[in-house]
Write a protein that holds these residues in place. Sequence first.
Motif, PDB file in Angstrom:
ATOM      1  N   LEU A   1      15.249  19.660  83.018  1.00 52.15           N
ATOM      2  CA  LEU A   1      15.835  18.328  83.023  1.00 52.15           C
ATOM      3  C   LEU A   1      16.645  18.109  84.300  1.00 52.15           C
ATOM      4  N   PRO A   2      16.598  16.900  84.865  1.00 56.26           N
ATOM      5  CA  PRO A   2      17.445  16.578  86.021  1.00 56.26           C
ATOM      6  C   PRO A   2      18.923  16.703  85.634  1.00 56.26           C
ATOM      7  N   GLU A   3      19.774  16.795  86.624  1.00 60.19           N
ATOM      8  CA  GLU A   3      21.199  17.041  86.377  1.00 60.19           C
ATOM      9  C   GLU A   3      21.840  15.983  85.485  1.00 60.19           C
ATOM     10  N   ASP A   4      21.543  14.703  85.726  1.00 58.73           N
ATOM     11  CA  ASP A   4      22.178  13.650  84.929  1.00 58.73           C
ATOM     12  C   ASP A   4      21.713  13.689  83.474  1.00 58.73           C
ATOM     13  N   ALA A   5      20.431  13.974  83.264  1.00 55.32           N
ATOM     14  CA  ALA A   5      19.910  14.070  81.902  1.00 55.32           C
ATOM     15  C   ALA A   5      20.507  15.274  81.179  1.00 55.32           C
ATOM     16  N   MET A   6      20.657  16.387  81.909  1.00 57.82           N
ATOM     17  CA  MET A   6      21.223  17.584  81.314  1.00 57.82           C
ATOM     18  C   MET A   6      22.689  17.374  80.952  1.00 57.82           C
ATOM     19  N   LYS A   7      23.379  16.573  81.737  1.00 57.45           N
ATOM     20  CA  LYS A   7      24.781  16.270  81.460  1.00 57.45           C
ATOM     21  C   LYS A   7      24.903  15.516  80.138  1.00 57.45           C
ATOM     22  N   GLU A   8      24.053  14.505  79.949  1.00 55.89           N
ATOM     23  CA  GLU A   8      24.051  13.749  78.693  1.00 55.89           C
ATOM     24  C   GLU A   8      23.707  14.678  77.531  1.00 55.89           C
ATOM     25  N   TYR A   9      22.728  15.531  77.750  1.00 54.98           N
ATOM     26  CA  TYR A   9      22.286  16.455  76.702  1.00 54.98           C
ATOM     27  C   TYR A   9      23.425  17.378  76.279  1.00 54.98           C
ATOM     28  N   HIS A  10      24.119  17.958  77.252  1.00 51.51           N
ATOM     29  CA  HIS A  10      25.207  18.886  76.939  1.00 51.51           C
ATOM     30  C   HIS A  10      26.353  18.197  76.208  1.00 51.51           C
TER      31      HIS A  10
ATOM     32  N   ILE B   1      16.119  13.209  74.111  1.00 51.46           N
ATOM     33  CA  ILE B   1      16.505  13.418  75.510  1.00 51.46           C
ATOM     34  C   ILE B   1      15.637  14.497  76.149  1.00 51.46           C
ATOM     35  N   ALA B   2      15.327  15.542  75.389  1.00 52.73           N
ATOM     36  CA  ALA B   2      14.452  16.596  75.917  1.00 52.73           C
ATOM     37  C   ALA B   2      13.101  16.014  76.319  1.00 52.73           C
ATOM     38  N   GLY B   3      12.645  15.022  75.548  1.00 46.02           N
ATOM     39  CA  GLY B   3      11.358  14.387  75.853  1.00 46.02           C
ATOM     40  C   GLY B   3      11.425  13.389  76.983  1.00 46.02           C
ATOM     41  N   GLY B   4      12.631  12.859  77.234  1.00 45.18           N
ATOM     42  CA  GLY B   4      12.767  11.947  78.365  1.00 45.18           C
ATOM     43  C   GLY B   4      13.394  10.612  78.070  1.00 45.18           C
ATOM     44  N   ALA B   5      13.478  10.209  76.782  1.00 42.78           N
ATOM     45  CA  ALA B   5      14.006   8.885  76.448  1.00 42.78           C
ATOM     46  C   ALA B   5      14.856   8.962  75.191  1.00 42.78           C
ATOM     47  N   LEU B   6      15.945   8.191  75.167  1.00 41.03           N
ATOM     48  CA  LEU B   6      16.874   8.195  74.037  1.00 41.03           C
ATOM     49  C   LEU B   6      16.931   6.809  73.416  1.00 41.03           C
ATOM     50  N   TYR B   7      16.699   6.731  72.100  1.00 44.08           N
ATOM     51  CA  TYR B   7      16.824   5.456  71.408  1.00 44.08           C
ATOM     52  C   TYR B   7      18.293   5.044  71.376  1.00 44.08           C
ATOM     53  N   THR B   8      18.577   3.846  71.864  1.00 42.09           N
ATOM     54  CA  THR B   8      19.951   3.345  71.890  1.00 42.09           C
ATOM     55  C   THR B   8      20.208   2.318  70.799  1.00 42.09           C
ATOM     56  N   ASP B   9      19.154   1.783  70.191  1.00 42.10           N
ATOM     57  CA  ASP B   9      19.295   0.804  69.118  1.00 42.10           C
ATOM     58  C   ASP B   9      18.130   0.989  68.151  1.00 42.10           C
TER      59      ASP B   9
ATOM     60  N   PHE C   1      15.130   1.826  73.865  1.00 41.01           N
ATOM     61  CA  PHE C   1      15.419   3.179  74.333  1.00 41.01           C
ATOM     62  C   PHE C   1      15.702   3.180  75.830  1.00 41.01           C
ATOM     63  N   ALA C   2      16.458   4.182  76.250  1.00 36.99           N
ATOM     64  CA  ALA C   2      16.784   4.368  77.664  1.00 36.99           C
ATOM     65  C   ALA C   2      16.050   5.600  78.179  1.00 36.99           C
ATOM     66  N   THR C   3      15.422   5.475  79.329  1.00 34.84           N
ATOM     67  CA  THR C   3      14.694   6.597  79.918  1.00 34.84           C
ATOM     68  C   THR C   3      15.622   7.438  80.779  1.00 34.84           C
ATOM     69  N   PHE C   4      15.619   8.751  80.545  1.00 36.91           N
ATOM     70  CA  PHE C   4      16.496   9.657  81.278  1.00 36.91           C
ATOM     71  C   PHE C   4      15.749  10.492  82.317  1.00 36.91           C
ATOM     72  N   HIS C   5      14.498  10.779  82.064  1.00 33.50           N
ATOM     73  CA  HIS C   5      13.714  11.556  83.034  1.00 33.50           C
ATOM     74  C   HIS C   5      12.238  11.443  82.691  1.00 33.50           C
ATOM     75  N   ASP C   6      11.392  11.837  83.647  1.00 36.20           N
ATOM     76  CA  ASP C   6       9.938  11.794  83.475  1.00 36.20           C
ATOM     77  C   ASP C   6       9.311  13.171  83.681  1.00 36.20           C
ATOM     78  N   GLU C   7      10.088  14.226  83.462  1.00 33.23           N
ATOM     79  CA  GLU C   7       9.589  15.572  83.744  1.00 33.23           C
ATOM     80  C   GLU C   7       8.394  15.940  82.866  1.00 33.23           C
ATOM     81  N   LYS C   8       8.429  15.554  81.612  1.00 36.79           N
ATOM     82  CA  LYS C   8       7.288  15.873  80.737  1.00 36.79           C
ATOM     83  C   LYS C   8       6.065  15.042  81.103  1.00 36.79           C
ATOM     84  N   LEU C   9       6.290  13.820  81.549  1.00 40.15           N
ATOM     85  CA  LEU C   9       5.166  12.995  81.997  1.00 40.15           C
ATOM     86  C   LEU C   9       4.490  13.626  83.208  1.00 40.15           C
TER      87      LEU C   9
END
Length: 267
Positions: A46-55, A95-103, A109-117
């Motif tokens: 995961l990119p740094e910003d996505a990992m920060k949210e995850y942690h 988040i591990a998959g790349g997107a987080l449902y916000t509502d 949903f908000a996209t955090f990364h495209d690493e799996k794509l």
Amino acid sequence: IVKKWIPKVGAEDVIFHNLAKHAISMRTEGLVELPGISFSNLYVELPEDAMKEYHTLETEIAEEAAEGSTTYTTEDGVNIYIPTSDVLSGKLLQIAGGALYTDTATHTFATFHDEKLKALDDLIEAATSPILVYYYFESDLLRIQKKYKNKIPVLDSKRPDVQSMITQWNNGEIPVMLAHPASVGHGLNLQDGGHTIVWFSLPNWDNDKYQQANKRLYRSGQTHAVNIIHIIAKHTIDEIMLQTLKAKEKGNDRLMKSLDRTERTAV
């Protein structure tokens, strides 16, 4: 108050022994000759910003969720209500998959990364035979469809054209096909069309869905060794979930073996 229940030593054997008096195993393993099957993991970071949210979710919010419902505020200022630890687990998987449902009401949903794509794209480009791709969240499906401009068909057993799509797949006319594990559980015969499965996201602790989805290709009539590939986000719930699925299957195998009358003496 948190309670942990630990089975007594030998409890599993006693349970299995008693169950064996009233049930038998109906497994086909060992009765039908099948080619080999292999499991492998394709890891992404995961990119740094996505990992920060995850942690933040994994540590601070997890502690609050253990005591009751809580609210998580993303870096963008979006508030996400988390009523239980189970919901939190789903958010970590998202988040591990790349997107987080916000509502949840609007499925925003908000996209955090495209690493799996990116990893999926590499697998598709390198493929020499058709690939069956499993996704879990609708956000996964929408992001994959957007990347490939809706050119990858989605198999759904409830669709009126499902038999036509299955025929096309088994004829080798579909190079990549998407499916949700819940929609292809039991009975669909896809073994003639390919021998490679890619798990874009895991089925949220559900071992039955995981096993049944894999058996769409690994079943009687399959003539090639089957490859199961998991796209796994490093240092996330992906790794824990995969280990748990394996542990559940080992327990299931022990139970089914205890019920197999060809493997035990009469009780």
